[in-house]
Design a protein around this motif. Structure first.
Motif, PDB file in Angstrom:
ATOM      1  N   GLY A  33      46.348  42.080  39.737  1.00 30.45           N
ATOM      2  CA  GLY A  33      46.450  40.625  39.679  1.00 30.45           C
ATOM      3  C   GLY A  33      47.154  40.104  38.439  1.00 30.45           C
ATOM      4  O   GLY A  33      47.130  38.899  38.166  1.00 30.45           O
ATOM      5  N   ARG A 272      38.874  45.300  34.381  1.00 33.29           N
ATOM      6  CA  ARG A 272      39.823  44.965  35.433  1.00 33.29           C
ATOM      7  C   ARG A 272      40.019  46.153  36.373  1.00 33.29           C
ATOM      8  O   ARG A 272      40.041  46.010  37.592  1.00 33.29           O
ATOM      9  CB  ARG A 272      41.155  44.544  34.807  1.00 33.29           C
ATOM     10  CG  ARG A 272      42.159  43.978  35.790  1.00 33.29           C
ATOM     11  CD  ARG A 272      43.433  43.575  35.052  1.00 33.29           C
ATOM     12  NE  ARG A 272      43.164  42.577  34.032  1.00 33.29           N
ATOM     13  CZ  ARG A 272      43.102  41.285  34.247  1.00 33.29           C
ATOM     14  NH1 ARG A 272      43.281  40.813  35.475  1.00 33.29           N
ATOM     15  NH2 ARG A 272      42.863  40.435  33.266  1.00 33.29           N
ATOM     16  N   GLU A 346      41.504  41.273  41.942  1.00 30.58           N
ATOM     17  CA  GLU A 346      41.123  39.867  42.000  1.00 30.58           C
ATOM     18  C   GLU A 346      40.479  39.467  43.318  1.00 30.58           C
ATOM     19  O   GLU A 346      39.954  38.350  43.431  1.00 30.58           O
ATOM     20  CB  GLU A 346      42.344  38.984  41.728  1.00 30.58           C
ATOM     21  CG  GLU A 346      42.934  39.151  40.331  1.00 30.58           C
ATOM     22  CD  GLU A 346      41.925  38.801  39.246  1.00 30.58           C
ATOM     23  OE1 GLU A 346      41.297  37.734  39.343  1.00 30.58           O
ATOM     24  OE2 GLU A 346      41.751  39.602  38.310  1.00 30.58           O
TER      25      GLU A 346
END
Length: 369
Positions: A33, A272, A346
């Motif tokens: 993302g 992440r 995401e």
């Protein structure tokens, strides 16, 4: 609907405008993302104001900007290699390496399913590669033994996303002579595999000067451009011998600054990658429930075929009508068309759950036709 001609409008990390309507996107390669990360975009905007749009010349004349050199140092530090070199895009990285290898390499081996950029690069410089079986180190070893008296290089993808497999790099290195070279196209691995996202070598625990990594800034890092990471000796030979490097304009300096910001986000937020892996696991579970093939490796790409192209197009249209983009694609890495579904860091669990429900309905609709 022809996905190859599908023009997309406004995008976010998880949505895209298709034919005037916003839908959830499970397509492309923006795995983390970062293409829409506000810090990355802010870095790009500030650099455009300072540096303009184009580098305006080749790296061998006046096209090198401090941003290019800073990014190269940070990529080398991140990948724990001696040096790194930026090239215009990921496709060109294998050509740049192949051109540098020409004087010293007499025999090249490739994985039978290697990326088209590898095949094109080798053909462009006159190499006629010997193929070994897909991810078959034993097959490669037999060829290596047969040509042991020659100067060897092996080219392979780090991962094969549409097949869901990881190259046996350890086994290949164990069979290669000390003076050989292993070129690993890690475009789909950088930012995805390894504890810190350093790619296939980190994932497999490899630190070997015979390895040359070719990769891209345009997938998990969300920017644009290609890079090569290797020993300083190899990088300098590419600078000296590669026309693909010397004769092309580098990526815009502003994009180099954005890529540095993206790399900083990757290093600074290890969560992440963990979010991406949770989403991959969640999607694998949904695929199992739907009776769809689950890739061997836990990668963010889920590729599958149905009985006919007409069935895949039906599923593609049904999902789009329900608000999801999952394209039916045709790409040189596989014969024919196939469905290609990608998860991002995401996406939410609810996004994946809703997609699974609609995918199940589309598949059930095939049975009722």
């Amino acid at each position: 609907m022809n996905s190859a001609r599908l023009a997309l409008g406004r995008t976010t990390a998880t949505t895209v405008e298709v034919e005037g309507r916003e839908v959830l996107s499970f397509a492309g390669c923006n795995y983390l993302g970062l293409a829409h990360n506000p810090h990355v975009m802010m870095a790009l905007h500030s650099a455009i104001d300072e540096l303009g749009i184009s580098a305006g010349a080749s790296r061998q004349t006046t096209g090198t900007n401090l941003e290019h050199e800073d990014l190269e140092r940070e990529l080398a530090r991140f990948l724990r290699t001696e040096s790194a070199l930026l090239v215009s895009d990921g496709y060109m990285t294998n050509l740049a390496v192949a051109q540098a290898l020409v004087p010293g390499v007499s025999r090249v081996l490739v994985d039978r399913e290697c990326h088209v950029s590898i095949r094109d690069a080798l053909a462009a410089v006159g190499f006629v590669p010997l193929e070994y079986g897909h991810n078959d180190a034993r097959s490669a070893g037999l060829l290596i033994a047969k040509h042991a008296s020659e100067s060897l290089a092996v080219f392979t993808d780090g991962v094969f996303p549409s097949r869901g497999t990881i190259a046996p790099l350890r086994e290949l290195l164990a069979r290669l002579p000390a003076n050989a070279t292993l070129v690993v196209d890690d475009c789909h691995s950088t930012g995805v595999l390894g504890e810190s996202g350093r790619g296939t070598c980190e994932h497999l625990g490899i630190d070997d000067p015979r390895v040359v990594i070719t990769s891209t800034l345009s997938k998990a890092l969300g920017c644009y451009g290609g890079f090569i990471a290797a020993t300083t000796e190899i990088i300098e030979s590419i600078r000296a011998r590669s026309r693909a490097f010397a004769g092309s304009t580098p990526i815009p300096p502003a994009l180099a600054r954005a890529a540095r910001a993206s790399l900083g986000e990757l290093v600074g937020d290890p969560g992440r990658i963990e979010r991406l892996r949770r989403n991959v696991t969640h999607m694998r579970t949904q695929f199992q429930k739907l009776g769809l093939p689950v890739p061997d490796a836990a990668l963010p790409v889920f590729a599958f075929k149905l009985a006919s192209e007409a069935e895949m197009q039906h599923v593609e249209r049904a999902l789009l009508a329900a608000g999801f983009l999952v394209p039916c694609v045709s790409y040189p890495d596989q014969p024919g068309r196939y469905m290609r579904l990608t998860v991002s860091a995401e996406h939410t669990a609810d996004d994946i759950g809703q997609l699974a429900v609609e995918l199940g309905r589309a598949l059930q609709g095939l049975a009722l036709r």
